[in-house]
Motif scaffolding. Sequence first.
Motif, short mmCIF file in Angstrom:
data_model
loop_
_atom_site.label_atom_id
_atom_site.label_comp_id
_atom_site.label_asym_id
_atom_site.label_seq_id
_atom_site.Cartn_x
_atom_site.Cartn_y
_atom_site.Cartn_z
N ASP A 96 0.83 -1.20 0.00
CA ASP A 96 0.00 0.00 0.00
C ASP A 96 0.87 1.25 0.00
O ASP A 96 1.96 1.25 0.57
CB ASP A 96 -0.90 0.03 1.24
CG ASP A 96 -1.97 -1.04 1.21
OD1 ASP A 96 -2.39 -1.44 0.11
OD2 ASP A 96 -2.39 -1.49 2.29
N ALA A 97 0.34 2.29 -0.63
CA ALA A 97 1.04 3.58 -0.66
C ALA A 97 0.02 4.71 -0.64
O ALA A 97 -1.11 4.55 -1.09
CB ALA A 97 1.92 3.70 -1.90
N LEU B 197 0.50 -4.97 -11.00
CA LEU B 197 -0.66 -4.11 -11.15
C LEU B 197 -0.63 -2.99 -10.13
O LEU B 197 -0.17 -3.18 -9.00
CB LEU B 197 -1.94 -4.92 -10.97
CG LEU B 197 -2.09 -6.16 -11.86
CD1 LEU B 197 -3.32 -6.94 -11.47
CD2 LEU B 197 -2.14 -5.76 -13.32
N ILE B 198 -1.14 -1.84 -10.53
CA ILE B 198 -1.31 -0.71 -9.63
C ILE B 198 -2.79 -0.37 -9.62
O ILE B 198 -3.40 -0.19 -10.68
CB ILE B 198 -0.49 0.51 -10.10
CG1 ILE B 198 0.98 0.14 -10.28
CG2 ILE B 198 -0.64 1.66 -9.09
CD1 ILE B 198 1.79 1.20 -11.02
N LEU B 199 -3.35 -0.32 -8.42
CA LEU B 199 -4.76 0.01 -8.27
C LEU B 199 -4.85 1.34 -7.53
O LEU B 199 -4.47 1.44 -6.36
CB LEU B 199 -5.48 -1.09 -7.48
CG LEU B 199 -6.96 -0.85 -7.16
CD1 LEU B 199 -7.78 -0.63 -8.43
CD2 LEU B 199 -7.51 -2.01 -6.34
N PHE B 200 -5.29 2.37 -8.23
CA PHE B 200 -5.48 3.68 -7.62
C PHE B 200 -6.89 3.73 -7.03
O PHE B 200 -7.87 3.49 -7.75
CB PHE B 200 -5.29 4.79 -8.65
CG PHE B 200 -3.86 4.94 -9.08
CD1 PHE B 200 -2.97 5.71 -8.35
CD2 PHE B 200 -3.39 4.30 -10.22
CE1 PHE B 200 -1.64 5.85 -8.73
CE2 PHE B 200 -2.07 4.43 -10.62
CZ PHE B 200 -1.20 5.21 -9.87
N LEU C 299 0.10 -3.07 -6.17
CA LEU C 299 0.38 -1.85 -5.42
C LEU C 299 -0.93 -1.07 -5.34
O LEU C 299 -1.46 -0.64 -6.37
CB LEU C 299 1.46 -1.03 -6.12
CG LEU C 299 1.69 0.40 -5.62
CD1 LEU C 299 1.95 0.45 -4.13
CD2 LEU C 299 2.82 1.05 -6.38
N ARG C 300 -1.47 -0.95 -4.12
CA ARG C 300 -2.67 -0.14 -3.92
C ARG C 300 -2.21 1.27 -3.57
O ARG C 300 -1.54 1.47 -2.56
CB ARG C 300 -3.53 -0.71 -2.79
CG ARG C 300 -4.16 -2.03 -3.16
CD ARG C 300 -5.12 -2.49 -2.11
NE ARG C 300 -4.44 -2.69 -0.84
CZ ARG C 300 -4.91 -3.47 0.13
NH1 ARG C 300 -6.04 -4.11 0.00
NH2 ARG C 300 -4.24 -3.60 1.26
N ALA C 301 -2.59 2.21 -4.41
CA ALA C 301 -2.19 3.61 -4.22
C ALA C 301 -3.44 4.42 -3.88
O ALA C 301 -4.35 4.54 -4.70
CB ALA C 301 -1.53 4.14 -5.49
N TYR C 302 -3.46 4.96 -2.67
CA TYR C 302 -4.62 5.70 -2.19
C TYR C 302 -4.47 7.18 -2.53
O TYR C 302 -3.50 7.82 -2.14
CB TYR C 302 -4.79 5.49 -0.68
CG TYR C 302 -5.19 4.06 -0.37
CD1 TYR C 302 -6.52 3.69 -0.41
CD2 TYR C 302 -4.24 3.09 -0.09
CE1 TYR C 302 -6.91 2.38 -0.15
CE2 TYR C 302 -4.61 1.78 0.17
CZ TYR C 302 -5.95 1.43 0.14
OH TYR C 302 -6.33 0.13 0.39
N VAL C 303 -5.45 7.71 -3.26
CA VAL C 303 -5.38 9.08 -3.79
C VAL C 303 -5.66 10.17 -2.77
O VAL C 303 -5.38 11.33 -3.02
CB VAL C 303 -6.33 9.27 -5.00
CG1 VAL C 303 -6.00 8.30 -6.12
CG2 VAL C 303 -7.80 9.17 -4.58
N GLY C 304 -6.22 9.80 -1.63
CA GLY C 304 -6.55 10.79 -0.61
C GLY C 304 -8.04 10.92 -0.41
O GLY C 304 -8.84 10.18 -0.97
#
Length: 132
Positions: free
Chosen positions: A7-8, A31-34, A71-76
């Motif tokens: 996670d990021a 994979l990257i999941l935004f 990679l789960r990328a949390y946008v805010g």
Amino acid sequence: MPMKVVDATVSTFGEVFEKFKSEADNHKANLILFLADNEPSTNLSWCPDCVRAEPVIYKKLDSSPDDVALLRAYVGDRPTWRNPVHPWRTDSSFKLRGVPTLIRWEDGAVKARLEDHEAHVEPKIEALLSGN
């Protein structure tokens, strides 16, 4: 196969993404999941498309016979994401327009992507996962 998940957030993404890229050769699919952040009061995403897509995406990735890195990328939160100069909206590699967005990262670049309106469609997730 086991799925590796990291996670990021916007602030940690650079460091996490560098490590993710350095380990890319160890996985058949990267994979990257935004995603939108969860609301603290409900612990649910503020984004209805994310709520709809996440379980479908995880089900498909968990059932994949391939070794997958996600990679789960949390946008805010909503105001952060709505800012037109959000770093992932303006990033030349990602050019995000909506969440969730699922990206297949291959050979140092975005190979394929599913945007918010299609990220919950099982055949499209399968095609992205297989590299087609």
